[in-house]
Structure formats: structure tokens, C-alpha cells
Motif scaffolding. Sequence first.
Motif, PDB file in Angstrom:
ATOM      1  N   GLU A   3     -46.974  73.299 -84.346  1.00 39.08           N
ATOM      2  CA  GLU A   3     -45.726  73.908 -84.797  1.00 39.08           C
ATOM      3  C   GLU A   3     -44.846  72.862 -85.468  1.00 39.08           C
ATOM      4  N   ASN A   4     -44.871  71.741 -84.839  1.00 37.45           N
ATOM      5  CA  ASN A   4     -44.080  70.632 -85.386  1.00 37.45           C
ATOM      6  C   ASN A   4     -44.479  70.376 -86.839  1.00 37.45           C
ATOM      7  N   VAL A   5     -45.795  70.337 -87.075  1.00 27.39           N
ATOM      8  CA  VAL A   5     -46.272  70.095 -88.436  1.00 27.39           C
ATOM      9  C   VAL A   5     -45.864  71.269 -89.339  1.00 27.39           C
ATOM     10  N   ARG A   6     -46.016  72.443 -88.795  1.00 26.19           N
ATOM     11  CA  ARG A   6     -45.700  73.626 -89.614  1.00 26.19           C
ATOM     12  C   ARG A   6     -44.228  73.633 -90.011  1.00 26.19           C
ATOM     13  N   VAL A   7     -43.397  73.331 -89.006  1.00 27.64           N
ATOM     14  CA  VAL A   7     -41.957  73.279 -89.308  1.00 27.64           C
ATOM     15  C   VAL A   7     -41.704  72.271 -90.413  1.00 27.64           C
ATOM     16  N   ARG A   8     -42.364  71.175 -90.234  1.00 22.67           N
ATOM     17  CA  ARG A   8     -42.182  70.084 -91.196  1.00 22.67           C
ATOM     18  C   ARG A   8     -42.668  70.492 -92.588  1.00 22.67           C
ATOM     19  N   ARG A   9     -43.751  71.311 -92.552  1.00 17.58           N
ATOM     20  CA  ARG A   9     -44.337  71.666 -93.837  1.00 17.58           C
ATOM     21  C   ARG A   9     -43.775  72.955 -94.414  1.00 17.58           C
ATOM     22  N   ALA A  10     -43.064  73.685 -93.554  1.00 14.36           N
ATOM     23  CA  ALA A  10     -42.533  74.962 -94.042  1.00 14.36           C
ATOM     24  C   ALA A  10     -41.764  74.644 -95.298  1.00 14.36           C
ATOM     25  N   GLY A  11     -42.099  75.310 -96.309  1.00 13.13           N
ATOM     26  CA  GLY A  11     -41.459  74.920 -97.552  1.00 13.13           C
ATOM     27  C   GLY A  11     -42.232  73.771 -98.149  1.00 13.13           C
ATOM     28  N   TYR A  12     -41.919  72.557 -97.702  1.00 17.90           N
ATOM     29  CA  TYR A  12     -42.506  71.410 -98.396  1.00 17.90           C
ATOM     30  C   TYR A  12     -43.184  70.464 -97.414  1.00 17.90           C
ATOM     31  N   PHE A  67     -44.413  67.471 -98.067  1.00 16.96           N
ATOM     32  CA  PHE A  67     -44.217  66.031 -98.234  1.00 16.96           C
ATOM     33  C   PHE A  67     -42.926  65.772 -99.004  1.00 16.96           C
ATOM     34  N   ARG A  68     -42.257  64.753 -98.603  1.00 18.34           N
ATOM     35  CA  ARG A  68     -41.034  64.406 -99.335  1.00 18.34           C
ATOM     36  C   ARG A  68     -40.952  62.886 -99.421  1.00 18.34           C
ATOM     37  N   SER A  84     -40.193  70.465-105.758  1.00 19.56           N
ATOM     38  CA  SER A  84     -38.790  70.793-105.948  1.00 19.56           C
ATOM     39  C   SER A  84     -37.999  69.494-105.892  1.00 19.56           C
ATOM     40  N   PHE A  85     -36.943  69.443-106.695  1.00 21.51           N
ATOM     41  CA  PHE A  85     -36.160  68.208-106.725  1.00 21.51           C
ATOM     42  C   PHE A  85     -34.957  68.310-105.799  1.00 21.51           C
ATOM     43  N   GLY A  86     -34.924  67.476-104.803  1.00 23.13           N
ATOM     44  CA  GLY A  86     -33.761  67.395-103.930  1.00 23.13           C
ATOM     45  C   GLY A  86     -32.763  66.421-104.524  1.00 23.13           C
ATOM     46  N   ARG A  87     -31.714  66.132-103.723  1.00 20.75           N
ATOM     47  CA  ARG A  87     -30.712  65.197-104.250  1.00 20.75           C
ATOM     48  C   ARG A  87     -31.290  63.783-104.374  1.00 20.75           C
ATOM     49  N   SER A  88     -31.956  63.367-103.319  1.00 18.26           N
ATOM     50  CA  SER A  88     -32.465  61.993-103.370  1.00 18.26           C
ATOM     51  C   SER A  88     -33.980  61.945-103.206  1.00 18.26           C
ATOM     52  N   LYS A  89     -34.578  63.129-102.946  1.00 20.32           N
ATOM     53  CA  LYS A  89     -36.016  63.095-102.680  1.00 20.32           C
ATOM     54  C   LYS A  89     -36.730  64.149-103.503  1.00 20.32           C
ATOM     55  N   ILE A  90     -37.975  63.879-103.709  1.00 24.37           N
ATOM     56  CA  ILE A  90     -38.838  64.889-104.315  1.00 24.37           C
ATOM     57  C   ILE A  90     -39.562  65.573-103.158  1.00 24.37           C
ATOM     58  N   PHE A  91     -39.604  66.902-103.185  1.00 21.27           N
ATOM     59  CA  PHE A  91     -40.280  67.661-102.135  1.00 21.27           C
ATOM     60  C   PHE A  91     -41.551  68.242-102.724  1.00 21.27           C
ATOM     61  N   ILE A  92     -42.676  67.973-102.074  1.00 23.14           N
ATOM     62  CA  ILE A  92     -43.955  68.483-102.569  1.00 23.14           C
ATOM     63  C   ILE A  92     -44.434  69.557-101.598  1.00 23.14           C
ATOM     64  N   ARG A  93     -44.695  70.691-102.169  1.00 20.18           N
ATOM     65  CA  ARG A  93     -44.973  71.835-101.307  1.00 20.18           C
ATOM     66  C   ARG A  93     -46.295  71.674-100.578  1.00 20.18           C
ATOM     67  N   ASN A  94     -47.327  71.295-101.319  1.00 20.68           N
ATOM     68  CA  ASN A  94     -48.663  71.326-100.781  1.00 20.68           C
ATOM     69  C   ASN A  94     -49.264  69.940-100.695  1.00 20.68           C
ATOM     70  N   PRO A  95     -49.882  69.613 -99.583  1.00 16.32           N
ATOM     71  CA  PRO A  95     -50.520  68.307 -99.508  1.00 16.32           C
ATOM     72  C   PRO A  95     -51.540  68.100-100.618  1.00 16.32           C
ATOM     73  N   ARG A  96     -52.143  69.235-101.046  1.00 15.06           N
ATOM     74  CA  ARG A  96     -53.146  69.121-102.105  1.00 15.06           C
ATOM     75  C   ARG A  96     -52.585  68.382-103.331  1.00 15.06           C
ATOM     76  N   THR A  97     -51.369  68.787-103.648  1.00 14.70           N
ATOM     77  CA  THR A  97     -50.737  68.163-104.815  1.00 14.70           C
ATOM     78  C   THR A  97     -50.614  66.656-104.605  1.00 14.70           C
ATOM     79  N   LEU A  98     -50.194  66.335-103.416  1.00 16.43           N
ATOM     80  CA  LEU A  98     -50.025  64.910-103.122  1.00 16.43           C
ATOM     81  C   LEU A  98     -51.356  64.177-103.239  1.00 16.43           C
ATOM     82  N   PHE A  99     -52.406  64.807-102.667  1.00 16.85           N
ATOM     83  CA  PHE A  99     -53.717  64.154-102.725  1.00 16.85           C
ATOM     84  C   PHE A  99     -54.214  64.054-104.148  1.00 16.85           C
ATOM     85  N   LYS A 100     -53.862  65.085-104.937  1.00 11.00           N
ATOM     86  CA  LYS A 100     -54.265  65.017-106.347  1.00 11.00           C
ATOM     87  C   LYS A 100     -53.585  63.801-106.993  1.00 11.00           C
ATOM     88  N   LEU A 101     -52.302  63.685-106.672  1.00  7.63           N
ATOM     89  CA  LEU A 101     -51.558  62.534-107.199  1.00  7.63           C
ATOM     90  C   LEU A 101     -52.201  61.225-106.734  1.00  7.63           C
TER      91      LEU A 101
END
Length: 1078
Positions: free
Chosen positions: A623-632, A634-635, A679-696
Motif C-alpha cells: 500500500e505504501n508503494v501504491r500510495v507513493r505511486r498513485a498518480g506518479y 517517480f519524482r 507532469s511538471f511540479g514546482r520544483s520536481k518532475i513527476f513521472i507517472r510510470n516506472p516504465r518511462t523512467l526505465f526507458k529514460l
Amino acid sequence: MAKMEVKTSLLDNMIGVGDMVLLEPLTEETFINNLKKRFDHNEIYTYIGSVVISVNPYRSLPIYSPEKVEDYRNRNFYELSPHIFALSDEAYRSLRDQDKDQCILITGESGAGKTEASKLVMSYVAAVCGKGAEVNQVKEQLLQSNPVLEAFGNAKTVRNDNSSRFGKYMDIEFDFKGDPLGGVISNYLLEKSRVVKQPRGERNFHVFYQLLSGASEELLEKLKLERDFSRYNYLSLDSARVNGVDDAANFRTVRNAMQIVGFMDHEAEAVLEVVAAVLKLGNIEFKPESRVNGLDESKIKDKNELKEICELTAIDQSVLERAFSFRTVEAKQEKVSTTLNVAQAYYARDALAKNLYSRLFSWLVNRINESIKAQTKVRKKVMGVLDIYGFEIFEDNSFEQFIINYCNEKLQQIFIELTLKEEQEEYIREDIEWTHIDYFNNAIICDLIENNTNGILAMLDEECLRPGTVTDDTFLEKLNQVCATHQHFESRMSRCSRFLNDTTLPHSCFRIQHYAGKVLYQVEGFVDKNNDLLYRDLSQAMWKAGHTLIKSLFPEGNPAKINLKRPPTAGSQFKASVATLMRNLQTKNPNYIRCIKPNDKKAAHIFSEALVCHQIRYLGLLENVRVRRAGYAFRQAYEPCLERYKMLCKQTWPHWRGPARAGVEVLFNELEIPVEEYSFGRSKIFIRNPRTLFKLEDLRKQRLEDLATLIQKIYRGWKCRTHFLLMRRSQIVVAAWFRRFAQRKRYQQTKRSALVIQSYIRGWKARKLLRELKHQKRCEEAATTIAAYWHGTQVRREYRKFFRANAGKKIYEFTIQRIVQKYFLEMKSKMPSLSPIDKNWPPRPYLFLDSTHKELRRIFHLWRCKKYRDQFTDQQKLIYEEKLEASELFKDKKALYPSSVGQPFQGAYLEINKNPKYKKLKDAIEEKIIIAEVVNKINRANGKSTSRIFLLTNNNLLLADQKSGQIKSEVPLVDVTKVSMSSQNDGFFAIHLKEGSEAASKGDFLFSSDHLIEMATKLYRTTLSQTRQKLNIEISDEFLVQFRQDKVCVKFIQGTQKNGSVPTCKRKNNRLLEVAVP
Ligand SMILES: Nc1ncnc2c1ncn2[C@@H]1O[C@H](COP(=O)(O)OP(=O)(O)OP(=O)(O)O)[C@@H](O)[C@H]1O
Ligand SMILES: [Mg+2]
């Protein structure tokens, strides 16, 4: 050289994924597999965002070294692989730099590694915070409080060899610089039932075993203890020794730690005395004794133990004995005393032991707090470390487990609240839309336990306070009534028929569905333990103890302070302290360490998936991970994101000049990442899916390889080129030097050769020239000679007709004549003066005139001498003749001579002719007078002198009296044979007469005269002219004189000063007459 900053990331060299948020796909299985994979590679730490999951390795890993501390120091959380140090560093820096109070919440079940984790956090903070003597002492005291508390509060359980049997929350206080000032420790409910009874396979608190194993014989004797564990009823024997634990060594560590923390020796001793007393209490045994009223009364079997306890604690033995036999109940003004039966006596004994021990523990915590408390009153920053007993499920779970699990429930609650809250706050902070997440909230379980009206604890309290008979069963009944409908409460007897046939649920039990699993609680003992009653007689007996520590532990025993109000129950006390703790934690920035136990065997390398799965579930980690990932999922702040991926886009590589956010935007556009993926936050970039991050990450990896190749290529090129340039430069230098050297050598060779050739040529030329010159000279000479001869021949041929045959001789003579003529003429002009003593003479002009020149000189000298002589008159001549004669006679012979040279010889000093006195004398002499002079005639007898006129005529020598002029003696010259005189400067002379002559009858004459030289010369000349004989003149400093018949020696000696300046004459004896000449 400055150390090159290498920006690393958690994403580098990952084993599995370092952050569970990046797990793709996210399922329980993948989660566990990831943990296992990392565990197998010794990666025991994994993140869920900022939460650290720690899997107990059950062996020491080399990841806590000082070098590791340095690695993690001042690094960003995600920069290095997950580590408890990263979390500690983050918490400490946030406290120090952002002034945020921190708490570190360490949760997990028993044996999962919470206590170890808390120690690691403390040691990390101690290592990185300020240094200095004072600060170090504070650190040392904070760290050393651990061994003391562990000895008294930890015990071996089936789950953990070093299980914390109390909850601990420690506030470490820092000043504004981040230097530690001190700390405050709060302890929560020690599991005191362990003192009197331990489940199978478990031990009592460590300190008992440590004391018996480690104390010296003297100490044991003092404490009236024996080393043998089996002597003590309170010590379970089946696991008295724990593998890998050296109790004796630990005892020394604890004593040392106590000293460092600041315990005085007498305090430490008092503590051990209490421990000994508790141990010995267990050995008191009771036996029933029938009383008159038919009731059983208990009696102490063997009073020896009691006696010793009383001696140790300085309690009156009778007081304690009575307290074990009677119970006094006070109500209002009444006091009722009842006897105790054996069971009650044992209950009283155990209650006393538990109370003594738990109060001692609380006293220890307070005492440590006193030592480590901050000395200043300035505002402090606080870092709290919570290490509470973990969630526990035993076979028999009692009140303690209930309390412990309640505490864990509360912690889970705060975890859920704070995690969610934080996540939500971040979204708001970053201006990102918040999406709701479903998760299990355990608030409902907390409510079941702590609700003030119908919570289990409230009902337990109610039962305990209720008048009438109260038993555990009545309590369970009450529960069954009130909680029957609660989703998480299960009981056989509840009105809810769900569990009527559940055989796993015994009648005397109730079950709670905790967030971490169902736990079956034995209701037996709940009421007692909650009441936590100690008979007043016992507390009063303790208060009466002479042992100050024990006395201070039982303040309620003081009769003056008797308080009839019931003390708060254990349950309500705990609830209150947990509530305070929760409030405290809520004010702080939480940091989570969630400990997981990999197996039940306390063994390394074993990863029991089922066990881990269970923990993951109840800890709600998914749940902790899900909460963390809900939405995004990685940030990341824009700067590190851009830094990490800038090489993927031409515009951002190698440098992006604008703001980081714009850079990231450009980058993501360029990479054509779908817009819904980030999504662009004020000071951080939020990445919705880990896949995107791994692609990066994959792209980055690929690009890095390309870049590496590029760098390698450029580097190699550069290296080869520099090498080549260096070689070329070197070659040029070498060549230049070599050429120079070679040329110089050649030049020198040429120069040397040229010089040799030159010298040969010059020599040859010179010789040639010389030869030519010589030849020329010889030719010239030859020509001259030939010319001369030729001229001669010519002239002779020409003039032959004018000369006779001896013309040559004539010419020669003529030439000589001319030369001589010229010589004479020159001589004439160069003539020296006419003085005969002039030694000058002109030099000789021609060699052939040498003899002539000398002759001429001699002639000239004779001539000028003659000229000089010709000037003299006859008289003058005579005088000079005489003078010459004198010179010949006396020069260089007589010292008187030189003084006579200047005197003109006058001869007739006495002018007899003119003096009438001497008329008669004059008349008597007919001849010419040559000398007339007054001399001193030396008297032959005494050497004295008398004046006589000395006259010399042509033939005679006359002596006349000076006054009368009468002739005294007349000696013909022929009778004079010799004149003697000295060689010295005196005027003495002797005239020797011919022997046998008439005049010689009186002897020879001895005179002295100033004109001796003149007289002697004239006498000599006259004698010579008259007798044709040379008068003998003897010059000697010793001569003989004939006086009448005697020969007297006249001797001339060197006169002394006292003899005066004139010579004196003295007759020494008849043979010697001595003349002293000055
Ligand atoms: N990081 C670690 N490295 C090596 N060993 C560890 C580590 N963490 C825990 N252990 C081992 O596990 C044992 C149990 O850990 P610990 O006492 O910290 O558990 P706990 O969670 O405090 O349990 P309890 O709730 O019973 O107090 C330790 O005695 C130690 O041997
Ligand atoms: Mg512990």
C-alpha cells in the motif's frame, strides 16, 4: 587536486530496484522477489520513496565502516545505494540546516533489527555531528546508555536473542550548529512478568546472567550470591547460555558503560544489590500451616534466604516476614488484617520481585536521563529515535502482548497518517492534482482498544474498579457484550454467532485482528496485571528498608503519604504515555525504517518468502508503494533530473544555460515522451510510470556507452596526437642538438686542420722568405764585396799611374799620423788639472794607442809633480824631506805619528841665541844647533821626570839644565846605537848608547817629548849624514834599557782613566819600568 565530483544515483548499478516505487509490475510477488534478490546480494536496504526497508541479515556486513559513513555524509538521499546512513544523513541535515525536528520511527516485529537500526542511526549521527571534548563526552554518554538499558531491559526470547522487553524513545538534543547537547529517554512498559517466569526457551533479563557470570568472587560474596544459575528459581535453565553471547564480558561492558554514563560506584553497587535481592526473593518458599480457624496460613520454609535478603536491603526481617504472611486492607478509618495462604504468599512474593525490578528499571532510565540531560536552556533541535518492542504473536499471548501490539498498532496508524499526509502535502506543494488512494486504515483497530467508552482498555479499567468480585472471566464477559459486533474482535462467547463453532478460539480467550495479523489473547491475568497491585504491607516494608535506593523506589510505602485512591491502572498509564508519544511524534518530521525479519531461525542467508510476505502485508508496504505511486511513481528535482538525462538531447548536452525546468521540458519533448506520462511540479518532475523512467534509464545507458566511446575516441585521438606532438618536438630537439653537435665537431675538425695547414704554409712561407732574404743579403754582400774589389781594382787601375810602389804605406802612415794628431789635439783640450792628486784622465779613444795613453798619463803625472815641486824653496824642501823621512820611519808604525804630520818641524824651539840666560850654553856650542828643545828626562831610579834642554848638533847630543843652561851630558852621535819607543801614542823614547863608551857609563837615556817624531827623524838624518850609518829605531811596547849595570825593561801598558790623560811612568822594580799610556 580537488576531488572530482561524480554525480551518482541510486539508479546506478542497481540490483533489482533500489526503490520499490520503480517496481514494474507491482505485485506482492515482484515485491518479495526484489527484496530477495537484493538480500541475496547483501543489499539489505531498499527504499519505498523516503522509507527504508531493512531486512535483518543476521550477520555482520561490512557496510557500516567509517569509510561508508564518509561516503554517505552530505550526499543526497537518492545519490547512493539505499542505506540506513542515507536516511540518517537526510534526517540530520534537515534538522541542522532546515531547523526541522526529526523523529526516526523504527518498526518491525521482534527480531527484525529495530534496536540494531536505532544504534546505527545514533552512531552515524554521532560520527557526522560536531567534534570536541565536550561534544564527544555527550556522544559517548548517549551511546553508552544503550548497553546499560539493554542489560536491564532486554532478554532472550524465542524470536530474538536480544529482544527489547521495553519500549524506548530517545530524544537527542542538538544546538543550532548541530552539535549534540544531551538527550532524554522515555521508556514504555517493561515486560516485568519475565522477572518471575519465562516461557520455555526464553531467558530472564540479561543482567541476572551477566551478574552471575561476570562478577568477581568478592562481589558475589558481598551480594550473597552463588555463581550457579540453577540455585535460583527465577532463572530458567533451559537456555541459560545463549550461543555467541559472552555474559561475563557483557557484564564488564555494562559496568564500564555505567561508569561512562556517570553512575557513581556506590550507585552501581546499590543497583546490583537490588538485582541480587530480586534473584534471592525467588528462592523464598512457603509451606502451608493449619490454623485454629481451619484456614491455611503460609509460613516461610527456610528463613535463611529471607535473612540474607534483609541483610542486603537492610530491612527488618520480622517486618518482611510479616508482610509475606498478612495483608492489611485499609478502608476509610478501618484497618483489617487477614492472613495469606500459600498461593497468596507466592503471589505477594512475585509481585514484590516484579515491582522491585520494574521500578529499578525506571529509576535507571531516570538516572541516565539525569546524566545525559542537556546542560543549557537554549532552544534545542530534537531528533527522536523510537525503538519499541515489535509486534508479537506467541503461543500464549497475555496482557503484555496486548499492550505491545496496541503500541505497534498506534505506530502503524501514525505511519499511515504521516505518509499519506506527506504525500498529499507534496502534491499540494508541487501543485499537482491529488488523486485518492484506497488503503487499509487501522484506525478502527486502535479505536477498538483505546476508545474511552467501549474500548477494551476502558472496559478492563472499569472491571478492575468495579466493586464486587472481579475476575478475568467477568472481564471477558463484558468484552463479549460490548465488542461483539466489532469487525476486528473475535470471541467464542460473543453475541455474534460467527465464532461459535471456531475451535481455534478457546473459551477463555479473545482474538483481535490486528493490522499485522490475528492474535489470540489469554484473558487470564489481564485484571491482575492491569491492577498491578502490590500489597501495602510489602510497599511499606520496602519503604522501611535501610537501603536508600530501595526506600526511594517505594514512596507510597511512607505511612505519612498514605493515599487511599487507587493508583492508575497499567493499561490506562500505558495508553496515556502512548498518546503523549503519538502527539510528540506528530510534531516532528518522520523518517521510517521498516525492519523485516527474513527467517525465524535467526540465521543468515535464509529468506523465508512466506514469513517476509506476511510482514509485507501487515506492514502495508505494498500500500505504501501504491500510495507513493498513485498518480506518479517517480519524482525528482529538476536539477538532478536534467543533470542525469541531459546527454539525451542535443540542446541540453553538454550544457543547458536556462532554468532547469525548461531544460527538462526541452528534453522530454525531444525524447517524445507522451505528455500523460509526466507532469511538471514546482520544483520536481513527476513521472507517472516506472516504465518511462526505465526507458529514460535505458536511453541514458545507451547514450552513456556512446558517449564513453566518443570520449574514448577523442581521448585516444588526443592522447595519440599529444604523444605524436611530443615525439615530434622531441625529435626536432634531438635532431637540432645532434646537428649542432655534429656541425660543431666538423667545424672544430676543419678548424684544427686549417690551423695545421696554415701553420705549415706559414712555416714554409717564412722559411722561403728567410731563404730569399738570406740569399738577397748574400747577393748584396757579394755584390758589395765584388763592387769594393772591383772599385778597388778600378781605383787602383786608375790611380796606379799616380802612386809609387809604397804609396799604400805612406797613406797608412799618414792616416795614423792624422789619427795621432787628432788624438793629441783632443787630449790637449781634455787635459786634467795640475794637482798631483787629481786622478782624472781622459778615456782612451783607440785601442792601438793604449800603451801610449798610459805612458802619456804617467809622463803627465811626473811632469805636474815636478812642476809642483819646483814651487818649493830649499828650506821648504828640507822640511818636506824630513817629513818624508818621518813618514817612512813611522807611518803605520807609531800611533803618535799622524798627530805630527800637521806640525811643521821647527827644530830650535828654544831660542838659545836670543835668551841671555843661555849665553854661556850658547857660547859652549860651536856647531850648528839642529834641535833645541825642553824634554823630560825620566829618572832611572823612580821614573819621575826632570826637564832638560835637549840639544842636537851635527856631531853631538847634549843635555843641559833648563835653569842654568849648564851642560849635563854630551854624547857624540857615533855613540848612539839605537832609539827605542813604543808603538803607542806617547812621547817616551830611549836613546841607547854604545857599550863601553864614555857617555854610556851612566846608562841609556829615557826621555819624553811632545815632538818625539821630529826629534827621532832629525836624529836619524843627522846620524846618517854624519856617520853614514842608519840609526836603528826600534818600535816596540817592551824594550830593555841599560841603566848603569842593570838592564831594565820598559813596558808600555794601557793606562786606566785614573792615571790621567798624560802618560805616566813608574819604576815597578829594578827590572821593570812601567809606562801607562792613556
Ligand atoms: N543490520 C544488522 N546487521 C547484522 N545483524 C543484525 C542487524 N540487524 C539485526 N541484526 C541481528 O538481529 C538480532 C535482532 O535484532 P534486534 O535486537 O535489533 O531486533 P529488534 O527488532 O530490536 O527485536 P525486538 O523487538 O525483539 O527488540 C540482533 O541481535 C543482531 O544479531
Ligand atoms: Mg529491540
